[in-house]
Design an enzyme around this catalytic site. Structure first.
Site, PDB file in Angstrom:
ATOM      1  N   HIS A 294     -12.021  10.423 -36.995  1.00  0.00           N
ATOM      2  CA  HIS A 294     -11.881   9.672 -38.249  1.00  0.00           C
ATOM      3  C   HIS A 294     -12.165   8.206 -37.927  1.00  0.00           C
ATOM      4  O   HIS A 294     -11.250   7.404 -37.748  1.00  0.00           O
ATOM      5  CB  HIS A 294     -10.470   9.815 -38.822  1.00  0.00           C
ATOM      6  CG  HIS A 294     -10.193  11.145 -39.452  1.00  0.00           C
ATOM      7  ND1 HIS A 294      -9.706  12.213 -38.740  1.00  0.00           N
ATOM      8  CD2 HIS A 294     -10.338  11.562 -40.727  1.00  0.00           C
ATOM      9  CE1 HIS A 294      -9.550  13.249 -39.559  1.00  0.00           C
ATOM     10  NE2 HIS A 294      -9.932  12.881 -40.771  1.00  0.00           N
TER      11      HIS A 294
ATOM     12  N   GLU B 111     -16.467  17.377 -42.606  1.00  0.00           N
ATOM     13  CA  GLU B 111     -16.358  17.383 -44.070  1.00  0.00           C
ATOM     14  C   GLU B 111     -17.369  16.433 -44.709  1.00  0.00           C
ATOM     15  O   GLU B 111     -17.103  15.785 -45.719  1.00  0.00           O
ATOM     16  CB  GLU B 111     -14.917  17.060 -44.501  1.00  0.00           C
ATOM     17  CG  GLU B 111     -13.925  18.092 -43.999  1.00  0.00           C
ATOM     18  CD  GLU B 111     -12.467  17.778 -44.318  1.00  0.00           C
ATOM     19  OE1 GLU B 111     -12.217  16.847 -45.109  1.00  0.00           O
ATOM     20  OE2 GLU B 111     -11.579  18.469 -43.786  1.00  0.00           O
TER      21      GLU B 111
ATOM     22  N   GLU C  55     -10.765  23.893 -40.039  1.00  0.00           N
ATOM     23  CA  GLU C  55      -9.629  23.222 -40.684  1.00  0.00           C
ATOM     24  C   GLU C  55      -9.291  23.954 -41.968  1.00  0.00           C
ATOM     25  O   GLU C  55     -10.193  24.209 -42.789  1.00  0.00           O
ATOM     26  CB  GLU C  55      -9.982  21.756 -40.983  1.00  0.00           C
ATOM     27  CG  GLU C  55      -8.791  20.834 -41.048  1.00  0.00           C
ATOM     28  CD  GLU C  55      -9.226  19.377 -41.212  1.00  0.00           C
ATOM     29  OE1 GLU C  55     -10.009  18.891 -40.376  1.00  0.00           O
ATOM     30  OE2 GLU C  55      -8.793  18.744 -42.181  1.00  0.00           O
TER      31      GLU C  55
END
EC number: 3.2.1.78
Length: 990
Positions: free
Chosen positions: A173, A235, A343
């Site tokens: 991230h 994502e 995930e």
């Protein structure tokens, strides 16, 4: 760059690095089973028996040949890949993010304690880590500590997981290096800025240097580098991270991923990573949609899939998950990769008893996956972290979800750490690296707005004699020069003629000449700046030279195909030469669509118009625009097949059905000043066709016909009209009978003192409103200023301007009224105290008053009279907190500690958080709020060093604008305290 040029660790491999001679693990399975037994004793106290597991057997390796992204990966890394490849179909490994870093059942991180261990007697098979550790935002990283030291702490955490029998994954991230915001900050065009040749590529390199530092120092007891599954840029098919779909083309994302791999592998010499690519679903089981942003077989070892379930494992949703996992497993088999459910979890995590949609969520999901011969070939499934404090956990530690999770653990098909054997010591053989060549910049499908531009190509595994790029439609070739030392790219300069920059596509061909022949790699770019549309026009599709140019501007949601519909080819268009065709199929999805960023001011327009050629499908066409930060929708018909122009007044648009918080909101002209996004969706209807195609054109805001004014004597052109319309919509005009049967407002009529009081009582029935002694007397400007000041709570105000006509007793009220802009002053010397106020002027004043931050009274959110009231030092921080006698004493570790408290509060209108400090050894605090539905971490500025008791004020206005928009939903409050002892008497907001 040839493979021989890679920077590799010069140290020789550890002796005896084959399976037959490898030393025993530092913590063998027997020791892990002892830990599990101790946890069993602890957990069975809950009255829930735990299943025991038999000694694990190594997974048989079906093929010793291992073809990895990194052909020079360590033997242990090859072994892990073979294990993950071949465990598929035998069982599914369970993973948990930050399982030993943070939790609900322990307060101090010791590298062993874990909520999963406490619940099941075993650790997860897969330990998830994140580069947030490097940033110091998650343990074992230290907040504010040097990032190099945090990278080493991350390496130590991976070593601890390895010793517990776990397999480590590392997500990324990364912060927004353009704006300084976090990974949720999607402003700044950051994806393009960090690409090769981008303005902030150096910052990406520096971040990856820290990843390389952690990977190199993650070593086992024998000094061997521990294999890690690295999962960057996950994502990406959503748009909630700055690297998401709305912020770059598929080709640009591919080059971001490729650069990440090449920099770590070829420049930094990292050789213990498996590279995982994990877009978020769903994909309707459609491989083409899933692979839209796939970086390529040469850059990916693990095909991942992130998906959270908001249905409680409903049959329909499970079918969707199984279809996607099955499709991905097939792709993995075809490409010699590993597939994994990288995930997942029930949306929002574990909820209080009675609020979970399905108390058998874990076993229902497992049963659906196991029952499908394709989906069951997923190597692992991982849930998110249990951050503790006010954060919902993702694995249960108590309550109604715990028995199901324990049954999930006991199921023979799930693997936890105790079942992982032979993952790192299988005998394998490397497959030589395949030749690779690609044009890194400009990336395939991207836009080149101006010239000249630098061409950058990566070439490896090829004995290059000459490299060049040819441009379709142009004569000659652009020669490329070899990379400089420590660099990746062959480079050349492309001088683009100005007349080429017309939004058309140019084919590029990278040509690599070798002694054996020529390698060619095709790509394409769009030349010219983005189309510029007339005011109010969303798109007329005339500015795109071809389908590639069109697709460069639109994000595709789920599976569909968009193409230019051309009148010259007999296509159906609204006006001009082009329209957009959207072709869809609902075999494996329930909706699809496209969207683009707008960034325009549509105010002054009252209607939206588009030309549409429907497909008689009976499905639901959804137009969605984001205006003023709110998503509004309208629904033209797809019932017939005759083209038509749909004109939809903005007054008829409604907030998206899922946005219940704005259900009663309507589009205003103010909203239309900021139109940021426009989407076109087709939703499957129960009785609609399963496939179809629609054509749209001339999407634009148009002047239209303004709705009639709320009163016939208040034209929309008058300065106070917006305020008068608001007064009517709020029911206040009717409450004081301003407006007659003829529909007149009488805006210039003088307001009486009694009317002023009646209006303010209708506006705020609980407010401080004085009954006038002479209700039929005119309401003066001074009386109005004083009335608004009292209604706001009579705030203390510094009098900086002295008006000659204002009595001293009224100076503070007038100063406040002028300073806030509620009641303007005609000059710097005179206020006009005796002027009688007209209806239109008073309405405008009330409208401005209503826009002020609420005059909220201070609220004590914790006084510790009844204990800690939910305030504690969470497990991911270092310290303790205990309440006694109305005082919370915090013992913060050497590097400081976060004190976390519950959310559930609304900070709208609040500007300060105050700490009533009874005693301290000294601290410089700041507050981190977890805000909105995504629990966005938002930090204030520092408050300054304090070393004596008293009140400490934290300025909430130092939050970013994006964070301030979320303060209505506070999920958690975190206060940083430096190392030492601190005593808090109360925490309040003002």
């Amino acid at each position: 760059m040839s493979p021989s040029a890679r920077a590799r660790d010069p140290r020789p491999a550890a002796p005896g690095s084959t399976a037959q001679h490898r030393p025993a693990r530092a913590t063998p399975a027997a020791a892990r089973r002892l830990l599990a037994g101790l946890a069993t004793l602890a957990v069975t106290g809950l009255g829930v028996p735990l299943a025991t597991t038999a000694a694990a057997e190594p997974v048989p390796i079906t093929d010793p040949a291992v073809d990895l992204v990194d052909a020079e990966a360590t033997a242990e890394t090859r072994s892990l890949f073979a294990y993950l490849r071949d465990v598929r179909g035998q069982g599914i490994l369970f993973g948990h993010q930050h399982t030993t870093d943070v939790g609900e059942t322990f307060t101090t991180r010791d590298g062993v304690s874990s909520d999963v261990l406490a619940a099941t007697g075993d650790h997860p098979a897969v330990f998830g880590f994140d580069t947030l550790v490097i940033e110091g935002n998650v343990p074992p990283g230290v907040y504010g500590g040097p990032r190099e030291e945090n990278a080493l702490l991350l390496a130590q955490g991976i070593r601890e997981a390895h010793d517990l029998g776990g397999i480590s994954t590392l997500a990324m991230h990364m912060e927004n290096v353009v704006t300084g915001g976090d990974f949720y900050d999607t402003s700044g065009d950051t994806l393009r800025a960090v690409l090769p040749g981008g303005t902030h590529n150096a910052e990406l390199r520096a971040y990856l240097d820290l990843v390389a530092l952690a990977a190199d120092n993650a070593r086992d007891a024998d000094g061997n580098r521990i294999p890690i599954v690295f999962r960057p840029w996950h994502e990406n098919t959503g748009s909630w991270f700055w690297w998401g779909a709305a912020f770059g083309t598929p080709g640009e994302f591919k080059e971001l991923f490729r650069f990440t791999v090449e920099y770590l592998r070829d420049v930094k010499g990292v050789d213990n990573l498996l590279y995982s690519w994990s877009p978020n679903g769903t994909f309707g089981g459609d491989a083409e949609t899933y692979l839209r942003t796939y970086p390529g077989d040469d850059f990916v070892d693990v095909l991942g899939y992130d998906y959270y379930d908001d249905s409680g494992a409903s049959p329909a949703r499970l079918a969707t998950v199984v279809a996607d996992l099955g499709m991905i497993a097939d792709l993995a088999d075809e490409r010699s990769k590993v597939s994994a459910f990288t995930e997942t979890g029930p949306t929002g995590g574990m909820k209080p008893d009675g609020e979970n949609l399905n108390t058998s969520w874990f076993t229902d999901l497992l049963a659906a996956i196991e029952a499908d011969p394709r989906a069951s070939r997923s190597a692992w499934m991982l849930t998110w972290a249990n951050f503790g404090g006010s954060n919902a956990p993702w694995t249960p530690t108590e309550g109604e979800m715990l028995p199901d999770f324990q049954a999930f653990h006991a199921d023979p098909y799930t693997y936890f750490a105790d079942e992982v054997e032979g993952a790192f010591d299988a005998v394998t053989e490397p497959v030589a690296a395949a030749p690779v060549a690609h044009l890194a910049s400009p990336s395939d499908g991207s836009r080149v707005a101006s010239g000249p531009t630098t061409l950058r190509a990566t070439i490896s595994g090829i004995d290059v004699e000459r490299a060049s790029v040819t441009v379709g439609g142009a004569v000659g070739e652009i020669e490329l020069t070899p990379p400089a030392a420590g660099e990746l790219w062959w480079t050349g300069e492309w001088a683009i003629p100005a007349d080429e920059l017309g939004n058309s596509t140019r084919a590029l061909t990278l040509r690599v000449v070798t002694a054996e022949g020529e390698v060619t790699v095709p790509s394409a770019v769009v030349l010219g700046p983005e189309p510029v549309f007339p005011p109010g026009v969303m798109d007329d599709f005339e500015g795109y030279g071809d389908d590639t140019a069109l697709r460069a501007e639109y994000v595709q949601y789920n599976a569909n195909t968009i193409t230019l519909e051309r009148a010259a080819e007999g296509g159906s268009v609204g006006s001009g030469d082009n329209a957009m065709r959207l072709t869809y199929d609902f075999a494996n999805q329930s909706y699809t669509g496209v969207g683009r960023q707008v960034g325009a001011d549509w105010s002054g327009n009252w209607d939206f118009s588009l030309w549409v050629d429907p497909d008689a499908s009976g499905n639901k066409l959804v137009l969605q625009l984001v205006a003023g930060g709110v998503s509004y929708e309208a629904y033209p018909s797809l019932a017939g097949d005759a083209p038509y122009v749909a004109t939809i007044p903005f007054a008829d648009w409604r907030p998206a059905p899922w946005d219940t918080g704005n259900a009663d909101r309507r589009i205003t002209q103010k909203d239309l000043e900021n139109v940021s996004q426009f989407n076109v969706y087709v939703n499957a209807a129960d009785d609609g066709a399963s496939s179809g195609a629609i054509v749209v054109d001339d999407l634009k805001a148009v002047l239209g016909t303004a709705p009639p004014p709320v009163f016939r004597d208040t034209p929309r052109t008058m300065a106070e009209y917006e305020a008068i319309e608001w007064l009517a919509e709020e029911g206040l005009a009717e409450a004081v009978r301003w407006g007659d049967r003829g529909g007149r407002f009488y805006p210039t009529r003088a307001v009486k003192a009694g009317e002023l009081a009646a209006l303010l009582r209708a506006y705020d029935p609980e407010g401080d409103v004085t009954t006038p002694a002479a209700p039929r007397a005119g309401a003066t400007k001074l009386a109005v200023a004083e009335a608004f000041w009292r209604l706001y709570g009579s705030p203390a105000t510094d009098v900086t301007t002295v008006y000659s006509d204002v009595p001293a007793a009224s100076a503070e009220a007038v100063a406040w009224a002028v300073e806030t802009g509620v009641v303007p002053a005609p000059s710097s010397t005179s206020f006009g105290v005796g002027h009688t106020v007209k209806r239109s002027a008073l309405t405008a004043m009330l409208f401005r008053f209503d826009a002020l931050p609420s005059p909220l009274q201070p609220v004590v959110i914790a006084d510790f009279e009844a204990g800690d009231q939910g305030w504690a030092v969470p497990s991911w921080s270092n310290g303790t907190a205990a309440a006694s006698g109305g005082i919370l004493t915090v013992e913060a570790g050497t590097d400081g500690a976060w004190l976390s408290g519950p959310g559930g509060i609304d900070l709208t209108g609040r500007t300060e958080l105050r700490l009533d400090v009874a005693g301290t050894t000294g601290f410089d605090t700041k507050v981190a709020l977890q805000l909105g539905p995504d629990w966005t971490w938002c930090e204030t500025g520092q408050a300054g060093w304090v070393q004596v008791p008293g009140e400490v004020v934290v300025d909430l206005t130092t939050l970013t604008q994006e964070c301030q928009a979320l303060v209505g939903t506070v999920q958690g409050v975190n206060v940083f305290l430096n190392g030492g002892t601190h005593q808090l008497d109360a925490i309040s907001v003002h």
